[in-house]
Design a protein around this motif. Sequence first.
Motif: not given
Length: 239
Positions: A59, A177, A186
Amino acid sequence: MRVQPVWRWLALLLCGALVLELFFVLRIATMVVVDPASTSFQRSEAWQLLNAGKLGQWHQQWVPYAQISDHLKRAVVAAEDDGFVDHDGVEWDAIEKAWERNQRAEEKAGVAGRKPVKIYGGSTITQQLAKNLLLSGERHFARKGQELVLAKLLELFLTKQRILEIYLNHVEWGPGIFGAEAAAQQYFRKPASRLSAAEAARLAVMLPQPKRFALQPQSSYLAQRARIVMRRMGHTALP
């Protein structure tokens, strides 16, 4: 008869080093106007996720400096590098202290036998960006020296604001992340622009060990450190 080949090899090594440094200079110079798509560290992490069949966990979304909460900017600077706006990329006092810690670690390693020596960094935000952008994850003094050179180049070509913008868009906040936007979504289900002071402080204190704290988001240590960072944020200057 053997001297000439040695000099040839030394000349080739020197030329290779100069070419590498020129590559670094050109790469950093392009960042004045071009947002870097990825870092060396990210590519290494992506490869590991790919091999583990977990690349879908990746992500990241680039957001401009103005779309990152000032709370997060202040929290990260307060937690990671409170002299960021004033130094020239390197905090020599911090490096000296890190060197002393490393010397003590070496002594302990020698007594313990084969115990590996931990290389302490004392790194500024600029140094961390230099390492993540362009260098490998290996820890040794030659790499540390290259990191210092790259930090100086970053400060030479880029503004403090640009350095912080790139750092916040690429720093790791957990497995797969990367960047402020991915972290805000998140952990708090909101964009990075809307992070509160408390949320920003909690994200900032995750940075030294993001993978560990991603598994312990409610740890008492995180909460305690976040309160300390929040108290410091009010006195933290931004570029």
